[in-house]
Scaffold this motif. Sequence first.
Motif, PDB file in Angstrom:
ATOM      1  N   VAL A 274       0.807  -1.215  -0.190  1.00  0.00           N
ATOM      2  CA  VAL A 274      -0.173   0.056   0.011  1.00  0.00           C
ATOM      3  C   VAL A 274       0.666   1.096  -0.024  1.00  0.00           C
ATOM      4  O   VAL A 274       2.047   1.044   0.134  1.00  0.00           O
ATOM      5  N   SER A 275       0.317   2.519   0.054  1.00  0.00           N
ATOM      6  CA  SER A 275       1.028   3.703  -0.095  1.00  0.00           C
ATOM      7  C   SER A 275       1.834   3.789   1.478  1.00  0.00           C
ATOM      8  O   SER A 275       1.385   3.203   2.448  1.00  0.00           O
ATOM      9  N   THR A 276       2.697   4.860   1.333  1.00  0.00           N
ATOM     10  CA  THR A 276       3.171   5.205   2.643  1.00  0.00           C
ATOM     11  C   THR A 276       2.458   5.947   3.488  1.00  0.00           C
ATOM     12  O   THR A 276       2.965   6.288   4.690  1.00  0.00           O
ATOM     13  N   GLY A 277       1.246   6.254   3.107  1.00  0.00           N
ATOM     14  CA  GLY A 277       0.410   7.105   3.934  1.00  0.00           C
ATOM     15  C   GLY A 277      -0.399   8.092   3.058  1.00  0.00           C
ATOM     16  O   GLY A 277       0.151   9.044   2.675  1.00  0.00           O
ATOM     17  N   LEU A 278      -1.721   7.895   2.915  1.00  0.00           N
ATOM     18  CA  LEU A 278      -2.387   8.816   2.248  1.00  0.00           C
ATOM     19  C   LEU A 278      -4.085   8.637   2.684  1.00  0.00           C
ATOM     20  O   LEU A 278      -4.725   7.671   2.438  1.00  0.00           O
ATOM     21  N   ALA A 279      -4.428   9.790   3.437  1.00  0.00           N
ATOM     22  CA  ALA A 279      -5.496   9.632   4.004  1.00  0.00           C
ATOM     23  C   ALA A 279      -6.878   9.087   3.116  1.00  0.00           C
ATOM     24  O   ALA A 279      -6.865   9.594   2.015  1.00  0.00           O
ATOM     25  N   GLY A 280      -7.784   8.233   3.672  1.00  0.00           N
ATOM     26  CA  GLY A 280      -8.588   7.812   2.996  1.00  0.00           C
ATOM     27  C   GLY A 280      -8.335   6.639   2.226  1.00  0.00           C
ATOM     28  O   GLY A 280      -9.141   5.694   2.072  1.00  0.00           O
ATOM     29  N   PHE A 281      -6.924   6.629   1.720  1.00  0.00           N
ATOM     30  CA  PHE A 281      -6.668   5.506   1.002  1.00  0.00           C
ATOM     31  C   PHE A 281      -5.904   4.257   1.698  1.00  0.00           C
ATOM     32  O   PHE A 281      -6.304   3.144   1.367  1.00  0.00           O
ATOM     33  N   SER A 282      -4.803   4.662   2.300  1.00  0.00           N
ATOM     34  CA  SER A 282      -4.100   3.681   2.983  1.00  0.00           C
ATOM     35  C   SER A 282      -3.108   4.314   4.134  1.00  0.00           C
ATOM     36  O   SER A 282      -2.485   5.398   3.594  1.00  0.00           O
ATOM     37  N   TYR A 283      -3.580   4.193   5.208  1.00  0.00           N
ATOM     38  CA  TYR A 283      -2.791   5.028   6.315  1.00  0.00           C
ATOM     39  C   TYR A 283      -2.950   4.257   7.897  1.00  0.00           C
ATOM     40  O   TYR A 283      -3.878   3.255   7.682  1.00  0.00           O
TER      41      TYR A 283
ATOM     42  N   ASP B  85      -0.542  -8.858   5.935  1.00  0.00           N
ATOM     43  CA  ASP B  85       0.653  -7.962   6.386  1.00  0.00           C
ATOM     44  C   ASP B  85       0.791  -6.909   5.049  1.00  0.00           C
ATOM     45  O   ASP B  85       0.910  -7.252   3.892  1.00  0.00           O
ATOM     46  N   PHE B  86       0.766  -5.847   5.507  1.00  0.00           N
ATOM     47  CA  PHE B  86       0.947  -4.612   4.773  1.00  0.00           C
ATOM     48  C   PHE B  86       2.142  -4.012   4.659  1.00  0.00           C
ATOM     49  O   PHE B  86       2.888  -3.974   5.876  1.00  0.00           O
ATOM     50  N   THR B  87       2.527  -3.905   3.509  1.00  0.00           N
ATOM     51  CA  THR B  87       3.938  -3.361   3.173  1.00  0.00           C
ATOM     52  C   THR B  87       3.644  -1.712   2.607  1.00  0.00           C
ATOM     53  O   THR B  87       3.264  -1.598   1.566  1.00  0.00           O
ATOM     54  N   PRO B  88       4.409  -0.719   3.448  1.00  0.00           N
ATOM     55  CA  PRO B  88       4.062   0.591   2.716  1.00  0.00           C
ATOM     56  C   PRO B  88       5.397   0.698   1.553  1.00  0.00           C
ATOM     57  O   PRO B  88       6.360   0.368   1.876  1.00  0.00           O
ATOM     58  N   ALA B  89       5.095   1.302   0.574  1.00  0.00           N
ATOM     59  CA  ALA B  89       5.729   1.131  -0.634  1.00  0.00           C
ATOM     60  C   ALA B  89       5.450   2.575  -1.306  1.00  0.00           C
ATOM     61  O   ALA B  89       4.456   3.256  -1.406  1.00  0.00           O
ATOM     62  N   THR B  90       6.601   3.157  -1.788  1.00  0.00           N
ATOM     63  CA  THR B  90       6.758   4.533  -2.384  1.00  0.00           C
ATOM     64  C   THR B  90       6.578   4.397  -4.018  1.00  0.00           C
ATOM     65  O   THR B  90       6.453   3.277  -4.343  1.00  0.00           O
TER      66      THR B  90
END
Length: 340
Positions: free
Chosen positions: A40-49, A79-84
Amino acid sequence: MKKMILPVTLSAAFAVSALSAASAGTLDDVKERGKLRCAVSTGLAGFSYTDENGKWQGFDVDYCRALAAAVLGDPDAVDFTPATGKTRFTALASGEVDILSRNTTWTFSRDADLKFTFLGVSYYDGQGFMVKKSLGVASAKELDGATVCIQTGTTTELNLSDYFTANNMSYEPLPIETNTEGRANYLADACDVYTTDASGLAATRATFENAGDHIILPEIISKEPLGPLVRQGDDQWADIGRWVLNALNIAEEKGITAANADDMAANSNDPEIKRMLGVSGEMGASLGLGNDFALAAIKAVGNYGEVFERHLGTQTRVNLARGLNATWTEGGLQYAPPFR
């Protein structure tokens, strides 16, 4: 987000890695592991945080939970992996993750060159621009000479260059790698403009202390069909991911919700509903899953509309209208093939 700009040799490396990682059979790997690995993203409100308890939340996150429910019977077996923007494709191609659910645009190069398979469009979007009201502009065509924050590892640069060239304007790029970095630079006045998908701009603005001091300009300069993707070479896994996404869309069309899904399975006379929820036919078995896989997914997160409204809708801080992402019966583009 957008397309990686990669040399041919790196594209070939992705292709070899992706085919190798997919050849073992992702479904078997996930079942043996007992966990779905989702980027998922490294953090984006509403989408993945991550929320205050450190738990992943969001529109893209809920898709992974639905997939885990369908495959493993447990929406929390993820298991969630934050990715750029730079690392997401490497993580998927190498087999580090099983699926990428991270506001990623479906493009020719990613499909044919990088050897990924997109499962559908979960969100129809387009690139836009955000500025501070104090800048005093009302249109992107007034941005001549502006400094623009641009995420690397995306086609944002190309879209931006094309737009400014077509309108005889110049700009100064300020490359950034993550949304957090872009947010910080924009708020610190290191750039005049932040450009990314319009949904990402709305999500970013929602985190500002004084969100009303910032506007998203009316111009949308590209098509950005966002959706989950997997490695090429494993058709079974792609079919599973695709039909979980389709099931969430059909559920909204048919009025199936997380709350009434069991009742609909038991009492509906609609043949498509009965097939999709595992009451009749052997649809799940053809994917290597239980015939109630779609029922499990819908009970875990709700239908597409429920997921959208919970994380992105007008009653959330992101405050996005359905627009193109309304179901087709309501004039939108969300339209799933028949469950037959």
